[in-house]
Scaffold this motif. Structure first.
Motif, PDB file in Angstrom:
ATOM      1  N   VAL A  20     -17.036   2.430  -6.357  1.00 20.32           N
ATOM      2  CA  VAL A  20     -16.667   1.964  -5.006  1.00 20.32           C
ATOM      3  C   VAL A  20     -17.804   1.197  -4.337  1.00 20.32           C
ATOM      4  O   VAL A  20     -17.550   0.340  -3.483  1.00 20.32           O
ATOM      5  N   GLU A  65     -17.332  -2.475  -5.116  1.00 20.92           N
ATOM      6  CA  GLU A  65     -16.068  -3.086  -4.671  1.00 20.92           C
ATOM      7  C   GLU A  65     -14.890  -2.824  -5.597  1.00 20.92           C
ATOM      8  O   GLU A  65     -13.973  -3.634  -5.695  1.00 20.92           O
ATOM      9  N   ARG A  80     -11.420  -1.489  -6.320  1.00 24.60           N
ATOM     10  CA  ARG A  80     -10.287  -1.246  -5.417  1.00 24.60           C
ATOM     11  C   ARG A  80      -9.163  -0.445  -6.069  1.00 24.60           C
ATOM     12  O   ARG A  80      -8.244   0.004  -5.393  1.00 24.60           O
ATOM     13  N   LYS A 120      -7.092   2.577  -8.209  1.00 29.91           N
ATOM     14  CA  LYS A 120      -6.969   4.019  -8.026  1.00 29.91           C
ATOM     15  C   LYS A 120      -7.960   4.765  -8.924  1.00 29.91           C
ATOM     16  O   LYS A 120      -8.156   4.396 -10.082  1.00 29.91           O
ATOM     17  N   LYS A 145     -17.809  10.042   2.729  1.00 30.57           N
ATOM     18  CA  LYS A 145     -17.291   8.976   1.863  1.00 30.57           C
ATOM     19  C   LYS A 145     -16.109   9.480   1.039  1.00 30.57           C
ATOM     20  O   LYS A 145     -15.081   8.780   0.910  1.00 30.57           O
ATOM     21  N   ALA A 164     -13.003   9.851   3.290  1.00 34.42           N
ATOM     22  CA  ALA A 164     -12.395   8.559   3.606  1.00 34.42           C
ATOM     23  C   ALA A 164     -11.571   8.039   2.429  1.00 34.42           C
ATOM     24  O   ALA A 164     -10.453   7.528   2.609  1.00 34.42           O
ATOM     25  N   LEU A 165     -12.084   8.166   1.207  1.00 33.98           N
ATOM     26  CA  LEU A 165     -11.359   7.693   0.030  1.00 33.98           C
ATOM     27  C   LEU A 165     -10.098   8.498  -0.222  1.00 33.98           C
ATOM     28  O   LEU A 165      -9.068   7.957  -0.655  1.00 33.98           O
ATOM     29  N   LYS A 212      -8.330   9.989   2.179  1.00 39.60           N
ATOM     30  CA  LYS A 212      -7.392   9.589   3.232  1.00 39.60           C
ATOM     31  C   LYS A 212      -6.753   8.239   2.930  1.00 39.60           C
ATOM     32  O   LYS A 212      -5.568   8.021   3.196  1.00 39.60           O
ATOM     33  N   GLN A 213      -7.548   7.325   2.380  1.00 39.82           N
ATOM     34  CA  GLN A 213      -7.034   5.995   2.058  1.00 39.82           C
ATOM     35  C   GLN A 213      -6.105   6.006   0.855  1.00 39.82           C
ATOM     36  O   GLN A 213      -5.365   5.055   0.632  1.00 39.82           O
ATOM     37  N   GLY A 214      -6.151   7.076   0.069  1.00 44.23           N
ATOM     38  CA  GLY A 214      -5.309   7.176  -1.113  1.00 44.23           C
ATOM     39  C   GLY A 214      -5.916   6.548  -2.353  1.00 44.23           C
ATOM     40  O   GLY A 214      -5.273   6.534  -3.415  1.00 44.23           O
ATOM     41  N   GLN A 215      -7.139   6.021  -2.248  1.00 44.46           N
ATOM     42  CA  GLN A 215      -7.757   5.439  -3.442  1.00 44.46           C
ATOM     43  C   GLN A 215      -8.215   6.526  -4.404  1.00 44.46           C
ATOM     44  O   GLN A 215      -8.175   6.346  -5.618  1.00 44.46           O
ATOM     45  N   SER A 263      -7.799  10.504  -5.780  1.00 46.92           N
ATOM     46  CA  SER A 263      -6.979  11.722  -5.854  1.00 46.92           C
ATOM     47  C   SER A 263      -7.669  12.683  -6.809  1.00 46.92           C
ATOM     48  O   SER A 263      -8.491  12.276  -7.643  1.00 46.92           O
TER      49      SER A 263
END
Length: 441
Positions: free
Chosen positions: A226, A229, A231, A233, A374, A377-378, A380-383, A385
């Motif tokens: 991350v 950059e 992006r 999953k 960090k 946040a990831l 919550k964003q769904g990136q 799991s």
């Protein structure tokens, strides 16, 4: 004896541990005013001496998981690293403008690597002033033989031999050994290190990535992606799904009454038997119950099979408040952990590793608040799991199939093995010397 003879000590591995050994040998020689001619052989298979794998990541986002005030490389001087940062403040502030130089900060690991390199150079120079010969050899030692004169003959991958009187092994953590069946697949990375290899392999920023494990090493692999950059999953694929807990901004003092060395020795004396893991658990629970107004419901403290994000958010709140009681107890035990471990028999150590270690590790080996935020946040964003019920991994010719214990499947384009270091010598695929030594015994 030959007047040109020098007592020779070989240090195999020139990361932080090997560098610390060299510092201590040089310092003791100088302080004790030794006169016996001394030669130190420092072996390192990688081009760079000092940082080793842990602190040579090259990624600013890889932070120390321990506060700077505890990271001094000189034994007994925990603030030495902080003092070095203050002494080099101008250069550090230019390279790391956002870094706060303090005992409670979590600097980038690559900065700590620079510190280790600086200490190696400082003590190499000191050695030269006192006629200690230091030879740095970029090569890997793969075999050792005890000779009739009680010296050792070391053999390297380049088929060179070296004679020495003593050998110190500082080979570092072994690589993961699981999933060797995928080692020849380009899409499978056997380790998150070096991070440069991860970035060179996973060039597609939209690719789906599974990271085997959910501990500190898995988080390092995630941050490598991350921070550059990525992006696509990312999924942590592990048996427990347990994330490390979050460290408080400042360590909270704790006065133990029960889980102490004197109380443990009293337990051994009164029970007239060796220490057991159950004794440690009982004393830990008693310590917790002493400091909580209400007796905890231990059955609900289990963190497996629970939604990760609420647990992480609760951990962050406790870190802001410094109210993680388990963590406060374990941090206060810092200087007692090794003596306590030595009191356990081999079978009890194995029991601890299989029974208690996952829950001990997430509290004792935790992450800085910055990394916890960090991760949250990831999630919550769904990136990101996290799967805590992994069963098996397969390659179908195009992508990886991740099988869960409930029969469901997920897929990934790439897999990074962050399952942790091999724990038995037989499994240490990157430590040929240890295998050879074991076979000889």
């Amino acid at each position: 004896m030959n007047q040109n003879y020098r007592q020779t000590i070989a240090i195999i591995g020139a990361g932080a541990s090997g560098t610390t050994c060299l510092i201590q040998l040089v310092l003791k020689y100088v302080v004790n005013r030794c006169t016996t001619p001394l030669r130190l052989l420092l072996f390192e298979r990688k081009p760079e001496f000092g940082p080793g794998l842990a602190y040579g990541t090259g990624q600013e986002g890889h932070l120390l998981n321990t506060k700077a005030g505890l990271m001094g490389i000189v034994p007994g001087e925990r603030l030495h690293f902080v003092a070095w940062m203050h002494a080099n403040r101008a250069d550090i502030e230019e390279e790391y403008p956002d870094l706060e130089i303090s005992p409670d900060s979590y600097p980038p690991r690559m900065l700590f690597g620079s510190y280790v390199k600086a200490m190696l150079q400082e003590y190499t120079d000191l050695a030269a002033e006192h006629d200690i010969e230091i030879e740095k050899v970029q090569d890997e030692i793969v075999d050792a033989q005890l000779l009739d004169d009680d010296r050792f003959e070391l053999k390297s991958t380049q088929e060179e031999t070296f004679l020495c009187d003593y050998v110190i092994l500082a080979t570092g953590n072994p690589a993961p050994s699981a999933f060797q069946e995928f080692k020849d697949l380009t899409q499978f990375l056997m380790s998150p290190w070096p991070s440069k290899k991860v970035l060179q392999t996973i060039r597609d920023k939209e690719a789906s990535v599974a990271i085997i494990g959910s501990s500190l090493t898995a988080i390092d692999a995630l941050i490598t992606l991350v921070s550059n950059e990525h992006r696509g999953k990312i999924r942590f694929f592990s048996k427990t799904g347990l994330l490390p807990r979050v460290q408080a901004a400042q360590e909270v003092p704790f006065d133990r009454k029960y889980l102490t060395l004197p109380m443990i020795r009293q337990c051994i004396r009164e029970k007239r038997r060796a220490l057991r893991v159950t004794d440690l658990i009982r004393l830990f629970k008693k310590e917790v119950e002493e400091h909580q107004p209400l007796k905890p419901e231990w059955s609900i403290e289990k963190r497996t099979a629970k939604d990760t994000l609420p647990l992480l958010e609760e951990d962050l709140q406790q870190a802001y408040e410094g109210s993680n009681l388990y963590q406060n107890i374990l941090y206060d035990m810092r200087d007692d952990i090794y003596p306590i471990w030595q009191l356990l028999s081999a079978d009890q150590k194995l029991l601890f590793l299989s029974w208690v270690k996952p829950f001990y590790d997430i509290n004792r080996h935790s992450i800085p608040i910055k990394n916890g935020e960090k991760l949250a946040a990831l999630l919550k964003q769904g990136q990101l799991s996290i799967t805590g019920s992994s069963k098996d991994l397969e390659w179908d010719g195009k992508r990886f199939v991740l099988q869960m214990q409930d029969g469901s499947t997920e897929y990934a384009d790439f897999v990074i093995n962050a399952s942790g270091p091999a724990v038995t010598v037989d499994e240490m695929v990157d430590q040929p010397l240890l295998k050879q030594l074991l076979e000889k015994t």
